[in-house]
Structures are given as C-alpha cells and as structure tokens.
Design a protein around this motif. Structure first.
Motif, PDB file in Angstrom:
ATOM      1  N   THR A 305      -9.852 -42.228 -74.945  1.00 39.81           N
ATOM      2  CA  THR A 305      -9.948 -43.396 -74.078  1.00 39.81           C
ATOM      3  C   THR A 305      -9.114 -44.484 -74.717  1.00 39.81           C
ATOM      4  OG1 THR A 305     -12.200 -42.739 -73.609  1.00 39.81           O
ATOM      5  CG2 THR A 305     -11.574 -44.953 -72.967  1.00 39.81           C
ATOM      6  N   HIS A 306      -8.059 -44.872 -74.015  1.00 41.54           N
ATOM      7  CA  HIS A 306      -7.137 -45.817 -74.640  1.00 41.54           C
ATOM      8  C   HIS A 306      -7.761 -47.197 -74.813  1.00 41.54           C
ATOM      9  CE1 HIS A 306      -3.518 -47.751 -75.862  1.00 41.54           C
ATOM     10  NE2 HIS A 306      -3.565 -48.582 -74.849  1.00 41.54           N
ATOM     11  N   SER A 307      -8.547 -47.645 -73.824  1.00 35.60           N
ATOM     12  CA  SER A 307      -9.126 -48.977 -73.971  1.00 35.60           C
ATOM     13  C   SER A 307     -10.527 -49.004 -73.389  1.00 35.60           C
ATOM     14  CB  SER A 307      -8.261 -50.023 -73.272  1.00 35.60           C
ATOM     15  OG  SER A 307      -8.514 -49.995 -71.887  1.00 35.60           O
ATOM     16  N   PHE A 308     -11.264 -50.035 -73.761  1.00 33.85           N
ATOM     17  CA  PHE A 308     -12.648 -50.161 -73.291  1.00 33.85           C
ATOM     18  C   PHE A 308     -12.718 -50.581 -71.826  1.00 33.85           C
ATOM     19  CE2 PHE A 308     -11.213 -54.116 -75.060  1.00 33.85           C
ATOM     20  CZ  PHE A 308     -11.649 -55.072 -74.162  1.00 33.85           C
ATOM     21  N   HIS A 309     -11.544 -50.918 -71.226  1.00 35.52           N
ATOM     22  CA  HIS A 309     -11.579 -51.299 -69.811  1.00 35.52           C
ATOM     23  C   HIS A 309     -10.687 -50.410 -68.952  1.00 35.52           C
ATOM     24  CE1 HIS A 309      -7.746 -53.330 -70.496  1.00 35.52           C
ATOM     25  NE2 HIS A 309      -8.287 -53.970 -71.510  1.00 35.52           N
ATOM     26  N   GLY A 310     -10.231 -49.309 -69.505  1.00 36.48           N
ATOM     27  CA  GLY A 310      -9.354 -48.415 -68.744  1.00 36.48           C
ATOM     28  C   GLY A 310     -10.144 -47.466 -67.858  1.00 36.48           C
ATOM     29  N   PRO A 311      -9.436 -46.533 -67.234  1.00 38.85           N
ATOM     30  CA  PRO A 311     -10.104 -45.636 -66.272  1.00 38.85           C
ATOM     31  C   PRO A 311     -11.177 -44.739 -66.894  1.00 38.85           C
ATOM     32  CG  PRO A 311      -7.789 -45.005 -66.638  1.00 38.85           C
ATOM     33  CD  PRO A 311      -7.985 -46.322 -67.302  1.00 38.85           C
ATOM     34  N   GLN A 312     -11.029 -44.405 -68.174  1.00 38.71           N
ATOM     35  CA  GLN A 312     -12.023 -43.524 -68.801  1.00 38.71           C
ATOM     36  C   GLN A 312     -13.130 -44.313 -69.501  1.00 38.71           C
ATOM     37  OE1 GLN A 312     -11.820 -40.230 -68.399  1.00 38.71           O
ATOM     38  NE2 GLN A 312      -9.965 -40.532 -67.208  1.00 38.71           N
ATOM     39  N   ARG A 313     -13.233 -45.604 -69.178  1.00 40.77           N
ATOM     40  CA  ARG A 313     -14.132 -46.490 -69.932  1.00 40.77           C
ATOM     41  C   ARG A 313     -15.598 -46.060 -69.813  1.00 40.77           C
ATOM     42  NH1 ARG A 313     -12.780 -48.461 -65.244  1.00 40.77           N
ATOM     43  NH2 ARG A 313     -14.355 -49.265 -63.824  1.00 40.77           N
ATOM     44  N   CYS A 314     -16.360 -46.475 -70.804  1.00 41.85           N
ATOM     45  CA  CYS A 314     -17.803 -46.216 -70.746  1.00 41.85           C
ATOM     46  C   CYS A 314     -18.560 -47.470 -71.150  1.00 41.85           C
ATOM     47  CB  CYS A 314     -18.160 -45.044 -71.643  1.00 41.85           C
ATOM     48  SG  CYS A 314     -17.851 -45.372 -73.357  1.00 41.85           S
ATOM     49  N   ILE A 315     -17.879 -48.618 -71.122  1.00 36.86           N
ATOM     50  CA  ILE A 315     -18.520 -49.899 -71.419  1.00 36.86           C
ATOM     51  C   ILE A 315     -18.433 -50.745 -70.160  1.00 36.86           C
ATOM     52  CG2 ILE A 315     -18.285 -52.051 -72.730  1.00 36.86           C
ATOM     53  CD1 ILE A 315     -19.243 -49.965 -74.590  1.00 36.86           C
ATOM     54  N   ALA A 316     -19.529 -51.333 -69.762  1.00 41.01           N
ATOM     55  CA  ALA A 316     -19.533 -52.186 -68.582  1.00 41.01           C
ATOM     56  C   ALA A 316     -20.140 -53.538 -68.955  1.00 41.01           C
ATOM     57  CB  ALA A 316     -20.333 -51.543 -67.453  1.00 41.01           C
ATOM     58  N   PRO A 317     -19.773 -54.605 -68.217  1.00 42.09           N
ATOM     59  CA  PRO A 317     -18.843 -54.590 -67.094  1.00 42.09           C
ATOM     60  C   PRO A 317     -17.398 -54.465 -67.551  1.00 42.09           C
ATOM     61  CG  PRO A 317     -19.522 -56.829 -67.549  1.00 42.09           C
ATOM     62  CD  PRO A 317     -20.312 -55.956 -68.467  1.00 42.09           C
ATOM     63  N   ARG A 318     -16.515 -54.252 -66.549  1.00 41.58           N
ATOM     64  CA  ARG A 318     -15.112 -54.092 -66.868  1.00 41.58           C
ATOM     65  C   ARG A 318     -14.466 -55.470 -67.013  1.00 41.58           C
ATOM     66  NH1 ARG A 318     -10.086 -52.237 -63.160  1.00 41.58           N
ATOM     67  NH2 ARG A 318      -8.785 -51.429 -64.824  1.00 41.58           N
ATOM     68  N   VAL A 319     -14.293 -55.874 -68.247  1.00 42.55           N
ATOM     69  CA  VAL A 319     -13.620 -57.155 -68.511  1.00 42.55           C
ATOM     70  C   VAL A 319     -12.439 -56.887 -69.430  1.00 42.55           C
ATOM     71  CG1 VAL A 319     -15.607 -58.673 -68.228  1.00 42.55           C
ATOM     72  CG2 VAL A 319     -15.194 -57.636 -70.429  1.00 42.55           C
ATOM     73  N   LYS A 320     -11.447 -57.749 -69.307  1.00 38.08           N
ATOM     74  CA  LYS A 320     -10.279 -57.579 -70.179  1.00 38.08           C
ATOM     75  C   LYS A 320     -10.597 -58.063 -71.584  1.00 38.08           C
ATOM     76  CE  LYS A 320      -6.464 -57.668 -66.953  1.00 38.08           C
ATOM     77  NZ  LYS A 320      -5.847 -58.547 -66.005  1.00 38.08           N
ATOM     78  N   GLN A 321     -11.407 -59.108 -71.664  1.00 44.10           N
ATOM     79  CA  GLN A 321     -11.711 -59.701 -72.962  1.00 44.10           C
ATOM     80  C   GLN A 321     -13.214 -59.939 -73.045  1.00 44.10           C
ATOM     81  OE1 GLN A 321      -9.689 -61.108 -75.872  1.00 44.10           O
ATOM     82  NE2 GLN A 321     -11.822 -60.901 -76.514  1.00 44.10           N
ATOM     83  N   TRP A 322     -13.860 -59.271 -73.981  1.00 43.45           N
ATOM     84  CA  TRP A 322     -15.282 -59.547 -74.183  1.00 43.45           C
ATOM     85  C   TRP A 322     -15.433 -60.859 -74.925  1.00 43.45           C
ATOM     86  CZ3 TRP A 322     -20.324 -57.487 -73.629  1.00 43.45           C
ATOM     87  CH2 TRP A 322     -20.393 -56.444 -72.696  1.00 43.45           C
ATOM     88  N   GLU A 323     -16.404 -61.648 -74.484  1.00 41.89           N
ATOM     89  CA  GLU A 323     -16.713 -62.902 -75.181  1.00 41.89           C
ATOM     90  C   GLU A 323     -18.200 -62.891 -75.523  1.00 41.89           C
ATOM     91  OE1 GLU A 323     -13.573 -66.113 -73.617  1.00 41.89           O
ATOM     92  OE2 GLU A 323     -15.043 -65.572 -72.110  1.00 41.89           O
ATOM     93  N   TRP A 324     -18.526 -63.633 -76.572  1.00 39.73           N
ATOM     94  CA  TRP A 324     -19.923 -63.627 -77.027  1.00 39.73           C
ATOM     95  C   TRP A 324     -20.290 -65.023 -77.516  1.00 39.73           C
ATOM     96  CZ3 TRP A 324     -22.072 -58.501 -77.342  1.00 39.73           C
ATOM     97  CH2 TRP A 324     -23.463 -58.504 -77.527  1.00 39.73           C
ATOM     98  N   PRO A 325     -21.236 -65.674 -76.869  1.00 40.86           N
ATOM     99  CA  PRO A 325     -21.649 -66.991 -77.361  1.00 40.86           C
ATOM    100  C   PRO A 325     -22.391 -66.861 -78.699  1.00 40.86           C
ATOM    101  CG  PRO A 325     -22.459 -66.581 -75.120  1.00 40.86           C
ATOM    102  CD  PRO A 325     -21.971 -65.274 -75.663  1.00 40.86           C
ATOM    103  N   GLN A 326     -22.143 -67.794 -79.581  1.00 41.99           N
ATOM    104  CA  GLN A 326     -22.839 -67.813 -80.870  1.00 41.99           C
ATOM    105  C   GLN A 326     -24.355 -67.819 -80.640  1.00 41.99           C
ATOM    106  OE1 GLN A 326     -21.641 -67.659 -83.910  1.00 41.99           O
ATOM    107  NE2 GLN A 326     -19.478 -68.242 -83.726  1.00 41.99           N
TER     108      GLN A 326
END
Ligand SMILES: [Zn+2]
Length: 914
Positions: A305-326
């Motif tokens: 799986t080339h990326s976490f948001h590509g066609p074979q992804r297994c992480i949702a939701p599909r975002v280009k950039q994950w963000e996380w509040p402190q």
C-alpha cells in the motif's frame, strides 16, 4: 532503507476513431463517446449505455445518417434528453463535441459535469439550435470550467412543444497530438529477499513468475496491491529446510503456509489456502513442513500500500494530511479488510506503532451491530524504539471469522491520546495489516501533524447538541476511559448539550453507569443535557412493561385503546409485550388518564436528571409504506376520523388494503394530522413538568409537522442530515427553515450533521476531490446555525468526526459563535455590505449595532486568496481576523487567504479612541 520509486507510464487511452476531420491536423483525434453512432440497441428501445432523462421518449430508429441506426428523441416536458456514460475529462483540453441531426423544433447539446467523486457540478448548456428536415452537422467546443470537473456526460436534448429529432454519429473527441495524455506515476517498491537452503533445492516465484536465483539476494519490484510470494522446495538430504531473509520486513519470514498438494493456481492471488498449514519456523529462521520428505510448497500474500489514503488504504477517514490536536483523544479507524479479497481470513492482526506519549485508551466490549464495528479480542502493547525515538507497538488481534459476515471488512475505532504535550510539529504512525497468518502488508507510514489544543467555547443560547456518545452503537466508544475522554473532548469543542437516556438503549447497568459518569464529567465542565425519551412515544416502540410500566399496564387493561395494526397483524418488531395506542384515541380528550401515566414516566426521568435543557422525542413513524406493514392504527375509530378528514362520505368503511392502495396520499396526511395532535399532548405534559419538548423528524419533508403549529417547543430536523453543508447551500437551507418557521411557528430549530457513515467501505461523504475535509465540519456547523437564525446544530458524531483534526475545527467554529453569539441570535444579515472577487463560496455579513461579523467561505478543496471590499463603513474602523486575532491593515479593502473548505471570519468595529 528500501528505495521506493515511481515508474512513469502513459495512460492507455481509448479507441482511435475514423471521424470526419475537424481540424487541420487531426491524425490523432480520439473519440471518447460510447455508442455515439447508436448502432447498438437494447430491448427497451434505447441505445445501449444511453439513458433517457426527463419526460418524453427516446429510441433507436433505422432512419440513420451513418450506419444502420440513429437515435430519436421526442419532447415531453421542459427538456427531454438522452445521455451517454460519463467520460473522464482534463482541465485545459479542448474537446470537440458534435453530432448530426434532423427533425423539427429545437435541439440542444448539454454537457453534465461532475467532480472526481461524482458530485454534480452543474451543466454546460450550449445554445439551442433549430432542427432542419435534412441531416445537418452541429459542432461545439467544450472545456471544463475549472480543475474540479473531471467527469462529464454528453447529453442530446430536444426543447419545446412539438420538438422531435433524430441524432446520429455523435462524438466527443480531442486531439491527442495537441493534448498528449499526462504521465501518471505508478507507485512501486522493491523488496529485497535472500533465500537460503539446507539439504534442499528451492525456487521462488512472485505472482507465479520465477524470480532470479535468490542466494545472492533478489530485488523484487512490487506495484500497489496484493502479490503472492511462493516457494517450491525439494528435499535433497535428511534435514531439509529453507530460510527467507528479508531484513527490511522481518515479519515476512514467518508468515508462510505450506502444503505438499497445492491446488491449481496456488501461485496467484485468490487461491483458497485455508486448509494449508502454517509453516514451522525455527528461531533462526529455517522452516519446513513437518518432516515431509519430497516437494513442499509455501505461499503468502504480500500487500503493498503506497499511502494511507490511496486505493488500498485501510485507515479512515480518507484525508491527505492527518492532524491531531494536542492533549486530545482522537479515533483512528482501522479498516480490517483482507489484502486478497477472495481469500478467507481467520486471524486478523493489526500492528500499529505510535510515538510516545501517544497511548491507546482502554478497550472493552463494543457493539458490533452498527456500522460493522468490531472490538479487538486482545491488545498487546510493547515499548520499542524507532529511529531513536520511543514508540509503543500495539498488536491488536480480532476475533476469528468475522469476515464471513462482512466480506468487505469491518472496522475498529481505536482511541488514542497523547498523554503529554508533543513537541514535534509532526510525528509518524506506522502500521501494517496481518489479515491472516499468511497475509502481510508491507509497513505503511502515516505522518500526523500536531495542531494546537482544541479550543472551543460553549455558546450560551445556540444549541450545540450531541445526543449519543458514549454509546458504542454509533461511536465505537465504550470503555469508561474512552467515555470520560469523549466527555472532555466534547466540552473542549464547545458542544454544550449531551443527552441522558433512561431507556433500554443503554442495554446494561454497567453501560448506563459508565454513561452517567461521563455525563457528570461533562456537566462538571459546564455542559448541559437533554433527556432522550424515545420509548415514551416516538418511533413505533410502543410501551414495554419493563420500561414504562404505567402506560403499558393501561393499554394492557384497556384493549379498546390499543392500536389495530395493518390487517390486524402485529409486526412484533419490539416484542410480544409491547402495546401501542390508537392514534385517534391518544390524540383525543378521552385519553387523559393514559397521558397521566405517561407524564409519570417523564417525571420519573427527572428524578435522576432534574435539570434538562429539554425532553427529547425521536419521531420516526413510518407513516405508511407500500404494503402498509407495521403501521397503525387501522381501527374503526381511526377510519371514521379519516373519512371526516378527507371529506369522504360519512360511514364509508374501507378495508386496510384499499386505504393503502387507493388513499395512500390522504391517509398519510391524516396520519400527520393525528401525529400533530399527539405532539401537542406530549408538549402539554412536558410543560406541566416545567420542561421544554423537542421533537425530531427526518429531514426535508414538511408533512410530519404540517399540522403542528403550536405543538412543539423546539424543532429538530434531519437536515442537511447525512452529509455536509457547503456555504453554497446556505440560501436553500435558510429558505427551508424559514418555511418551517411559517408552518410551525417561531420556535428554535436544530438541524443535524451526520458527518459520515463508514459502513460501506468507509464512504465518508467525499468532498469535491474525493477526500474527507475535517474543516468542513466547522463550515456545516456555521451554515446550520446561520440557516436557523441562531438555533444550533446537532452533532451526531461517529468515529470519523473524532478523527484527523475535526475536533479542533468544530471547536474553532464554536468559539467563534460563543464569542459573537449576539450576531448569530439577534444580528441581521446584510451580505450586500461586502463585495468580493471571491469565486469560491458565499460571503455572509452579520451586523449587530454598528459592528459587523464577516464570514467568507471557501467551498473549494484548495486554499484561495480573496479580496473583500466593505461598503458604508461608519468612520474609522478596524478589522480583526477572528481565528488568530490578527488585525487587517485596511478595513475597507481586506486581503485574506482562506484554507480549503473553511472560512475566514472578520470582526469589524469602530476603532477605539483611546
Ligand atoms: Zn385507531
């Protein structure tokens, strides 16, 4: 590191056609239209692959311009068209759209436009043309209006009374010499393997192709997807064994299954190897299959799986950039789908490495009924080091065989929280799936950008209601720790109201206690609650003795007051001992003693929760369905009242089926009329206890409240419902809620945001670019509050909404509304005070006294710079950007950058004299 390269390949494009020459050098004119000559027909008469749109008719005929068939369209109403399958288009390319036609009246070429994710983006209407008796060629040039239109449908229409035309030899083409197809990158990676043998000979295959001899190390190129690594080995001595060394991915070494009797096709994906046995791997890596003397076969599926948001992804939701509040809990949705869809999966592990101080919260049982949520069977946490940093590896194991019910996979909502401030601006999570012993994903890295802490603020009047958490049904949240963290997160987001639910939804005392504890934490942080009284009327639950003993006993003792179900058959959806009331009787004065009993159940709920913001009733009556199933009440009393309501002859008696078949529309209206009388009684009983009544109905339909003026205190509607509201929908939503206000009176109204239902392969409502944009939750919240003139928003937050930075953005929108609440509740809309060059979203101007609050939205997925020019400014003013507090140098003409699917908010007030 294993090099990950990009291979350049050209798109393989469609059919070269033999079109008439449209340009001077048209050697490579490529036609993209399906069945444009209409030579292929279907049994319905339409050309194959084409669809009739609108009222009228379309069929293939033999009076053709070229070939043997043509398409004839006959006008019916407004505009009658027939369209071809969608075509991929590129921005900047000139497309030649043309066709031959003959007939009478007017004809028109229309190009329907869509985003990559299938959102309709409006149509390009070419000028209508006059049809002639003889065949005539029509040609147009089409270009996409912007980069977001990436699919179009070619549609031929006839317009106006009497129009009818035959069309033939249609085409939608472009010059491939002038616009060569873009090169696309196919992600690939290299896998280094070394194969060693002992008393054996071995051959290695990838997807059935023999690889180079492996002793010196073999580099195998893998493109995205599932691949089968297989191995045949023959014993040549007493202690046969093979050893696969893969230093970058050591977990591959022990993930083989073996057999001596492989079925055909075993070297390819899709082979069922569930009867194969797991290869025994010694500590030093040597493996064999028991003490098999002859030839043995081994295989495993490797997913790349080339990326976490590509066609074979297994992480949702599909975002280009994950963000996380402190400091915040968020959910990472693990999509537990196998790498090889056809293979059986019976031992699913998910390996997730997170940097410290991130920590996975406690997991307990979760409900698996909704949204395919599945609970881990076991979680093992191990401290490890990656690139010199302390990490925790979570090996999350799932129950066996869960894929048999949900072949596309289940999902697991894993709650993580950094226990301390994260100093790095960006951290990296790593993960891989091990869907069964012999399926292994090459590890995927997921960068996570740290955001400031969630910094919402609770508005005082504007309702920010989240009715469900921590119910495991919809949120996946279930452990006490997760429940408490979600209470803290909601308070931090500025959600000001939760719900208390004294009903069987809680399912067990343990869950109820956990919920109560989280609610107490939420109250401690300033939150309020409404009481969800679903089971005291509402839906079709009726009354169960264990829950509402008084009303249930009343109906048990007074059979004449009970509902008669359609054809007298109780669907027993809610069990044998549930009793439902007759609608007509429950809405009449005769039912006062029954309502006394119901009022007691309301009063009982107040013992535990004495100060609710409202009592809430979810009213989702199936008013009627085609079969009438499940509907009540079909008693003589109701039928008599229906005759009066519908002005039918007095005493006319209808059997149930006639009502459903012949009088469905007036009967539905009658049921709405009956419901409104019941709402009025619920409201009266709530008010008698000093409480407000809030009613929910599904969205977009005025019927359920058509007769409900004066019958409700707060109106909650499933609009926009399962999706988002862009600013472009604001006018429509405003008009809708204004219409509702006329119908039911000037009461507070609460729309609903159901941001994502990840049950079908995680189809979070996609944005124009096919990705989920957490910022859009803030926009939807603001649009809902603007449309309801300060009513509020219900946040039905399920796991995706706890994800990828969404809590931060919801918090920002609530801080804005709480800080400028009077603009939203008492302010006036004066959008005309600001002009803009902004082509990407609405600009809303709220005024309060002499101050202004300007909300400039960007509905596009990419950041936009806009200029906002203010009119009629009273003297010296200053303008301040609300989210970051920056003053703008020129209040008259302001330049702002608006991130994609977000907004800029500007507060304008008189410049202080001192
Ligand atoms: Zn009845």
């Amino acid at each position: 590191m294993i090099p990950t390269g990009h291979r350049k390949v050209a798109f393989a494009f469609a059919i070269l056609s033999s079109l008439p020459c449209l340009t001077s050098s048209c050697a490579e004119q490529i036609d993209l239209l399906t069945n444009g000559g209409f030579e292929k027909g279907t049994s319905t008469g339409l050309p194959e692959s084409w669809t009739l749109n609108g009222v009228g008719s379309a069929e293939t005929i033999t009076d053709a311009h070229g070939g043997k068939r043509a398409l004839r369209i006959i006008f019916g109403k407004e505009s009658t068209g027939c369209y071809a399958p969608k075509i991929e288009v590129r921005s900047g390319v000139e497309y030649h759209a043309g066709f031959w036609a003959r007939g009478t009246g007017a004809l028109q070429l229309i190009v329907y436009q869509y985003s990559e994710s299938g959102h309709f983006m409006g149509s390009k209407f070419f000028d209508a043309r006059v049809a002639t008796q003889d065949w005539k060629r029509f040609d147009e040039i089409y270009k996409t209006p912007d980069a977001f239109v990436s699919l179009v449908a070619f549609a031929l229409h006839v317009v106006g009374d009497g129009s009818a035309a035959a069309f033939d030899d249609a085409s939608f083409s472009y010059d491939a010499t002038k616009y060569p197809p873009p090169e696309v990158e196919t992600p690939e990676t290299a896998l280094s393997l070394t194969v060693e043998t002992r008393d054996a000979e071995a051959t290695v295959f990838i997807d059935g192709t023999e690889t180079a001899p492996g002793t010196a190390g073999t580099s195998i190129k893998l493109i995205e997807g599932a691949h089968v690594l297989s191995l045949t080995a023959t014993a040549t001595g007493d202690r046969p064994a093979v050893r696969i060394l893969c230093p970058e991915h050591p977990y591959l070494q022990s993930a083989f299954r073996g057999t001596t009797t492989p079925a055909d096709g075993w070297m390819k994906a899709g082979c069922d190897d569930s009867t194969w046995v797991r290869a025994e791997v010694a500590e030093d890596g040597w493996m064999w299959l028991g003490n098999s003397p002859g030839r043995v076969c081994f295989r495993q599926v490797i997913g790349y799986t080339h990326s976490f948001h590509g066609p074979q992804r297994c992480i949702a939701p599909r975002v280009k950039q994950w963000e996380w509040p402190q400091h915040s809990m968020q959910v990472v949705n693990l999509w537990l789908r196998p790498l090889d869809d056809k293979a059986k999966v019976n031992d699913f592990h998910f390996i997730l490495d997170v940097p410290q101080p991130f920590r996975m919260l406690a997991t307990e049982t979760r409900c698996v009924n909704w949204f395919s949520i599945i609970t881990p069977k076991k979680v093992i946490a191990t401290p490890i080091t990656r690139s010199g940093l302390p990490y925790t590896r979570y090996d999350i194991a799932y129950p066996s065989n869960f894929h048999t019910e949900r072949p596309t996979g289940c999902f697991s909502a894993v709650c993580l929280k950094p226990d301390a401030y994260v100093r790095l601006k960006e951290v990296t999570f790593y993960y891989r799936r091990q869907p069964s012993v012999n399926q292994t994903e090459l590890e995927v890295a997921m960068p996570v950008r740290m955001l400031p802490p969630v910094n919402g603020k609770m508005p005082k009047q504007i309702l920010q209601w989240s009715p469900l958490p921590p119910v495991e049904d919809s949120s996946g949240i279930s452990s006490k720790e997760e429940a408490l963290e979600s209470a803290r997160l909601y308070a931090a987001m500025g959600i000001n109201t939760w719900s208390a639910r004294p009903d069987p939804f809680a399912r067990s005392q343990e869950r109820k206690d956990r919920w109560d504890e989280a609610l107490r934490e939420f109250q401690r942080l300033g939150g309020r609650y409404g009481i969800w009284l679903n089971n005291s009327l509402g839906l079709n639950y009726g009354f169960a003795e264990y829950f509402a003993p008084g009303p249930a006993r009343y109906l048990k003792e007074h059979p004449e007051c009970r509902a008669r179900w359609y054809r007298g058959v109780n669907p027993k959806t809610y069990g044998e001992n549930h009793f439902n009331y007759c609608n007509e009787w429950a809405g009449s004065d005769d039912s006062a003693p029954f309502w006394d009993e119901i009022q007691k159940t309301y009063a009982m709920s107040l013992v535990n929760w004495p100060h609710p913001a409202f009592l809430f009733f979810d009213w989702e009556h199936a008013r009627i369905d085609r079969q009438g199933n499940g509907n009540h009440c079909f008693c003589d009393r109701c039928k008599k009242a229906f005759c009066e309501f519908a002005n039918l002859p007095a005493g006319a008696v209808f059997d149930d089926e006639t009502i459903v078949k012949k009088y469905a529309a007036p009967w539905t209206q009658f049921r709405c009329f009956q419901d409104a009388r019941i709402y009025a009684r619920i409201k009266k009983r709530c008010n008698a206890l000093g409480q407000k009544m809030m009613l929910y109905v599904a969205g977009g339909d005025i019927d359920p409240v058509r007769y409900a003026k004066g019958c409700l205190d707060i109106f909650h509607e499933g609009t926009p419902g399962n999706g988002y509201a862009y600013s472009s929908q604001l006018d429509f939503l405003t008009a809708h809620f204004d219409e509702m206000r006329k119908t039911i009176g000037n009461i507070p109204m609460l729309p609903q945001m159901l941001p994502s239902f990840p049950n079908n392969g995680f189809n979070t409502e996609p944005s124009l670019d096919g990705y989920y944009h957490p910022r859009l939750l803030a926009v939807t919240n603001l649009v809902g509050v603007l449309a309801t003139r300060g009513g509020g928003m219900e946040h039905w937050l399920i796991p995706s909404a706890y994800s990828a930075g969404a809590p931060f953005y919801v918090g920002e929108s609530n801080r804005l509304m709480a800080s400028f609440e009077e603009f939203f509740t008492q302010g006036e809309r004066h959008d005309e005070l600001v002009t803009t060059n902004n082509p990407c979203g609405k600009v809303v101007v709220l005024t309060h006294g002499k101050e202004r609050l300007i909300l400039a939205f960007n509905d596009k997925p990419t950041s936009q710079r806009v200029t906002l020019t203010q009119k009629g400014l009273p003297g010296k003013t200053k303008a301040v950007l609300c989210f970051d507090g920056k003053p703008l140098p020129n209040a008259g003409k302001m330049e702002v950058a608006i991130p994609g699917e977000y907004l800029a908010a500007i507060h304008v007030k008189a410049a202080a004299l001192r």
